[in-house]
Design a protein around this motif. Structure first.
Motif, PDB file in Angstrom:
ATOM      1  N   ASN A 697       0.006   3.189   1.167  1.00 18.67           N
ATOM      2  CA  ASN A 697       1.548   2.868   1.425  1.00 18.67           C
ATOM      3  C   ASN A 697       1.442   1.046   1.051  1.00 18.67           C
ATOM      4  OD1 ASN A 697       3.898   1.635   2.372  1.00 18.67           O
ATOM      5  ND2 ASN A 697       3.714   2.671   4.497  1.00 18.67           N
ATOM      6  N   ASP A 699       3.605  -1.036   1.423  1.00 17.64           N
ATOM      7  CA  ASP A 699       3.939  -1.967   2.464  1.00 17.64           C
ATOM      8  C   ASP A 699       2.875  -2.163   3.293  1.00 17.64           C
ATOM      9  OD1 ASP A 699       6.523  -1.854   1.296  1.00 17.64           O
ATOM     10  OD2 ASP A 699       7.245  -0.107   2.754  1.00 17.64           O
ATOM     11  N   ASN A 736       3.796   5.604  -7.148  1.00 15.10           N
ATOM     12  CA  ASN A 736       3.834   5.310  -5.912  1.00 15.10           C
ATOM     13  C   ASN A 736       4.725   4.157  -5.497  1.00 15.10           C
ATOM     14  OD1 ASN A 736       3.301   5.412  -3.255  1.00 15.10           O
ATOM     15  ND2 ASN A 736       1.238   4.539  -3.298  1.00 15.10           N
ATOM     16  N   PHE A 737       4.581   2.913  -6.496  1.00 13.37           N
ATOM     17  CA  PHE A 737       5.477   1.772  -6.049  1.00 13.37           C
ATOM     18  C   PHE A 737       7.000   2.260  -6.479  1.00 13.37           C
ATOM     19  CE2 PHE A 737       2.476  -1.911  -6.613  1.00 13.37           C
ATOM     20  CZ  PHE A 737       1.775  -1.775  -5.740  1.00 13.37           C
ATOM     21  N   ARG A 740       9.439   3.515  -3.722  1.00 11.42           N
ATOM     22  CA  ARG A 740       9.570   2.758  -2.621  1.00 11.42           C
ATOM     23  C   ARG A 740      10.973   1.925  -2.293  1.00 11.42           C
ATOM     24  NH1 ARG A 740       6.333   4.652   0.788  1.00 11.42           N
ATOM     25  NH2 ARG A 740       6.811   2.795   2.374  1.00 11.42           N
ATOM     26  N   SER A 741      11.304   1.228  -3.463  1.00  8.70           N
ATOM     27  CA  SER A 741      12.449   0.417  -3.477  1.00  8.70           C
ATOM     28  C   SER A 741      13.093   0.174  -4.993  1.00  8.70           C
ATOM     29  CB  SER A 741      12.278  -0.682  -2.748  1.00  8.70           C
ATOM     30  OG  SER A 741      11.761  -1.590  -3.722  1.00  8.70           O
ATOM     31  N   ASN A 778      10.750   8.938 -10.622  1.00 17.01           N
ATOM     32  CA  ASN A 778      10.864   8.073  -9.642  1.00 17.01           C
ATOM     33  C   ASN A 778      11.865   6.827 -10.271  1.00 17.01           C
ATOM     34  OD1 ASN A 778       9.608   9.488  -7.637  1.00 17.01           O
ATOM     35  ND2 ASN A 778       7.836   7.978  -7.855  1.00 17.01           N
TER      36      ASN A 778
END
Length: 916
Positions: A697, A699, A736-737, A740-741, A778
């Protein structure tokens, strides 16, 4: 004309050009009334630019011409308020209100300024009384200990605030703080010194005044005390003053006038001379000497080699090089030695190296060499062996600093012969110094050849006969190093007769013996760095918990040699060094021709390596590595960084261990390793980051802003020069990154990763193609990516920032949308999920893409039908979303779809039992 031009620029918010126009007009104009207007207008520009001192000055010039110029008065009032001169600002606002009493703006300004002045006075008087009260408590010997501690802490906090620092300074605070220092009470001295540091921070005028008030002699005396905490605090005070004099470390505060300060070069030279004098004074403690060396290390060499001014370095070489050499040449075991710590001489070697690297031309380097040679010659005396020992110790110290210079010094007449002769001396101190010098000299093959032929026998004799552990351990490392430098285990093989385990056990024994000084124990680490090439040795070493912990503890010290040795030993234990891959055909050919073929040791096979890695992780190797990474860059060399990166990569191999690595600070430690160092080191660290980023994760692994720093190392792995595994794991990390945002997605885009990710979507390798497609899927979630259609089409330069999604897919001459559609028809379900997801989001965001999708390939309908009928619920769901988007986008397109078999498919799915 220039005035009108300035007005237009002002209205367009181009204040810089407006200033230029008004300035030109002022130079040409002779009319006084117009001059007042021009100054007034330029003052308005300076207000907008937040250059308040200039705004006040221009407004004053306008007022000098016309005292009742209300605009100029009001602008000066605004500028003075920002400069903190509230009483003067109030007077100007009062004049404005007198001229125009009904102006609400002026009345409101007067009310605000009146309130602010009252508040300032209240704070000022309360601060003054607080400061006075604190000093009374601190200087009263009968005060309670708790009260004194509280007052001391409050004074430190107050000194760090601008208003508080100014009040202390104005109320005779410096002389009162001097009284606290003279009490000889350690706690009060610390409080006073830390308060002075706070007062000096970011204020050149105050720092200069405090320096002269305290006196550099006093400051150096306080730094010389044998109290580490006080010495360090005074060192920090002197660094703060130096930062101010050099114009560094100043926080930008708009509206704050810079005080006029005289040229600081004289003060800086005075500080430098006193620090150089401290190096050779017997009255200075080891900590004080370290502080002086650290200050010279930090402030003398240039920060940027593009800056041509290296006058500070030249000044130190001319006035202090011999003093630094004297520190390097100290022998702790001799009675006349200066007070030193374990790090003093290495810090001095680092300073020698930095000074040498800061020289710009050969004449400067020749001057440096000549000073060193003359100093060493003055120490060599056949009649006085103690003086000669110092000369050899100096050469040894220089070899740990500027190595090329050290090599030239080794070539001086009689130096090498003297080193070998001292090895045969009966005096232990002679043997100790000579063996250390031989070790440092043997790094170069040309020198090692001379020493092998002359020194190996002596080193063996010393090891066998001496009872002194300090000499014994150095002799062993010398033999190891000679073998390594000569490209053979000559010294070791001749001496150990294959018993490397026995020697390694002895090194581990020395390492764990805390009664031996740290300086000697570091040699045990260096010995293990060589001996752990042996598979049996490394296997035994990782099973020895006390030895591992002792090594990790030593790794926390700021010693260049220890850091390199620890990293080398860990590289050996984890087998993370480069190995040549043996081609089976060539091996068979070599065996056929009866040539020796090196075989892999059973304990170097994967199972044993994995076991050793697990053992190291359990012992806390990650925490030790994280501590090593934090060390100053002058001590942690690029080679050491590469070795640490190799170890981290080996530790990250098993996905199950990556959580432990992150928890112990491994993720944070890897970021600087991926940014700086050798090319190989940066690649290894980036790969380790990719392994962590792929499954963790973000974060948790890289909290806060740190996660954005990881993007660049990952993108650097998307390169044809990197291997497939590095490409794949970097793509997984970016996937993965990117999930996220929006901020993270934009960071990936800004690092120009899109073309590389797109290239991997065309790869033949299924896993690379799948990872790239998922990553792109993504990325298109980003609103910035798939919006701003018109901006992207109209302005190509906006591609760098936001016009990426829609334009990226619909721009003429590319088949990107076609590629995504065709990938939806792939047999690999993971690729289908990713591609269909991307297509679903794209068609939902942009209706134009719906019609474009039907034009890029004739297979689009067949692919869509297959998606809607797919057995995998995730793929089917994405297919139905795409169908919905197409029907919803355009009436004609909806008619076309209803006329196909898709209507039957949708009817069939609609009749099935619903799945949430």
């Amino acid at each position: 004309q220039l005035k009108e031009e300035g007005n237009k620029y002002f209205q367009a918010n181009d204040y810089e050009k407006a200033v230029q126009s008004y300035t030109q007009a002022i130079k040409l104009n002779k009319d006084k009334a117009l001059q007042a207007v021009l100054y007034r207008n330029r003052a308005a520009c300076f207000l907008k630019k937040e250059e308040y001192a200039k705004a006040a000055s221009d407004a004053s010039r306008a007022i000098d011409i016309n005292a009742s110029d209300i605009k100029a008065l009001y602008r000066r009032s605004q500028a003075l308020e920002k400069l903190g001169k509230l009483d003067q600002a109030f007077k100007d606002a009062q004049k404005c209100a007198t001229i125009e009493p009904r102006n609400k703006n002026f009345q409101e300004t007067l009310r605000r300024l009146g309130t602010n002045i009252q508040e300032k006075l209240r704070i000022q008087f309360s601060t003054d009384s607080r400061v006075q009260k604190m000093f009374e408590i601190l200087l009263d010997e009968n005060s309670e200990k708790e009260k004194r501690e509280k007052a001391a802490n409050n004074l430190i906090v107050l000194g760090r605030e601008e208003a508080g620092a100014e009040r202390i300074f104005q109320n005779n605070g410096v002389s009162l703080l001097l009284q606290l220092i003279e009490t000889k009470n350690a706690e009060l001295i610390l409080a006073a010194v830390r308060t002075l540091s706070g007062m000096c921070t970011g204020h050149k005028a105050r720092a200069t005044a405090i320096l002269h008030c305290l006196g550099i002699d006093n400051i150096c005396t306080w730094m010389s005390v044998d109290n580490e905490e006080i010495s360090l605090a005074v060192c920090n005070l002197l660094q703060t003053i130096t930062d101010c004099l050099l114009g560094q470390g100043k926080e930008e505060q708009h509206g704050k006038e810079e005080a006029v300060v005289l040229d600081t070069k004289k003060d800086l030279r005075m500080i430098t001379m006193h620090l150089l004098d401290m190096l050779v004074s017997k009255k200075v403690s080891g900590q004080g000497r370290d502080g002086a060396l650290n200050l010279l290390n930090k402030n003398i060499p240039r920060k940027d080699l593009k800056d041509h001014d290296n006058s500070r370095t030249i000044f130190v070489i001319d006035n202090g090089l011999k003093k630094i050499l004297k520190v390097v040449g100290q022998i702790p075991e001799m009675p006349d030695c200066l007070p030193l710590t374990e790090n003093t001489q290495l810090t001095a070697s680092v300073l020698l190296n930095k000074l040498y690297d800061d020289l710009r031309c050969d004449p400067e380097r020749d001057n440096y060499r000549v000073i060193c040679e003359e100093y060493i010659k003055s120490k060599i005396d056949p009649q006085d062996m103690d003086k000669t020992l110092h000369a050899i110790q100096i050469v040894s110290g220089v070899l740990q600093g500027p190595f090329d210079l050290g090599n030239k010094l080794l070539g001086m007449k009689g130096v090498m012969e003297m080193m070998v002769a001292l090895c045969g001396s009966e005096r232990e101190i002679d043997q100790l110094v000579a063996v250390e010098a031989l070790i440092h000299a043997s790094t170069k093959l040309s020198r090692a050849t001379f020493i092998i032929s002359n020194g190996v026998t002596l080193l063996k004799e010393i090891y066998k006969k001496t009872k002194n552990e300090k000499i014994k351990i150095r002799a062993l490392v010398g033999l190891c190093k000679l073998g390594s430098a000569g490209g053979t285990d000559y010294g070791l093989r001749q001496f150990a007769e294959g018993s490397t385990e026995k020697l390694a056990r002895q090194c581990r024994k020395w390492l764990c013996n805390t009664s031996i000084d740290a300086r000697t124990r570091k040699w045990a680490v260096e010995g293990l760095a060589y001996l752990t090439f042996d598979a049996d040795v490394k296997d035994d070493f990782v099973e020895d918990e006390p030895a591992l912990q002792a090594m990790f503890e030593l790794a926390k010290t700021s010693d260049k040699t220890i850091l390199y040795s620890v990293a080398s030993a860990l590289v050996n234990c984890t087998n993370s060094y480069d190995t040549k891959e043996l081609v089976p055909e060539l091996v068979q050919l070599a065996k056929f021709s009866k040539q020796h073929v090196p075989e892999e040791h059973p304990k170097d096979k994967k199972d044993f390596v994995v076991k050793r890695v697990k053992r190291l992780l359990k012992a806390g190797v990650v925490s030790a590595l994280a501590c090593m990474v934090k060390v100053d860059s002058a001590i942690l060399t690029d080679q050491s960084k590469e070795l640490i990166a190799r170890v981290f990569l080996a530790l990250c191999e098993d996905p199950k261990d990556r959580g432990t690595i992150v928890a112990q600070g491994g993720g944070k430690a890897l970021i600087p390793l991926a940014m700086e160092g050798t090319e190989v080191g940066k690649i290894k660290a980036s790969h380790a980051l990719a392994k962590i980023a792929a499954i963790s994760n973000p974060d948790m692994a890289f909290p806060g802003e740190r996660v954005y720093e990881v993007v660049r190392p990952l993108v650097s792995l998307l390169n044809t020069e990197r291997d497939g595994l590095q490409n794949y794991e970097a793509l997984l990390g970016l996937t993965n990154f990117s999930g996220r945002s929006d901020k993270l997605r934009m960071k990936i885009v800004k690092e120009r990763a899109l073309p590389d990710i797109e290239n991997y979507m065309f790869e033949n390798h299924d896993q690379l193609r799948q990872a790239a497609t998922e990553c792109m899927c993504n990325l298109v979630v980003n609103k910035e990516f798939v919006s701003h259609c018109d901006a992207a089409l109209l302005n190509v330069s906006s591609l760098d920032i936001m016009g990426l999604g829609f334009f990226w897919f619909v721009a003429d001459g590319n088949d990107r949308l076609k590629l995504v559609v065709l990938l939806c028809g792939e047999d690999d379900e993971k690729v289908q999920v990713a591609a269909a997801g991307a297509l679903a989001m794209l068609t939902a965001a942009q209706k134009k893409l719906c019609s474009k999708m039907t034009e890029v390939t004739t297979q689009w309908l067949e692919i869509l039908q297959r998606l809607c009928l797919h057995d995998n619920m995730e793929v089917q769901h994405r297919g139905l979303v795409i169908a919905f988007n197409l029907i919803n986008a355009d009436k004609e397109l909806a008619k076309k779809l209803v006329e196909t078999e898709l209507l039957e498919i949708l009817t069939y799915i609609g009749k099935k039992e619903d799945d949430p």
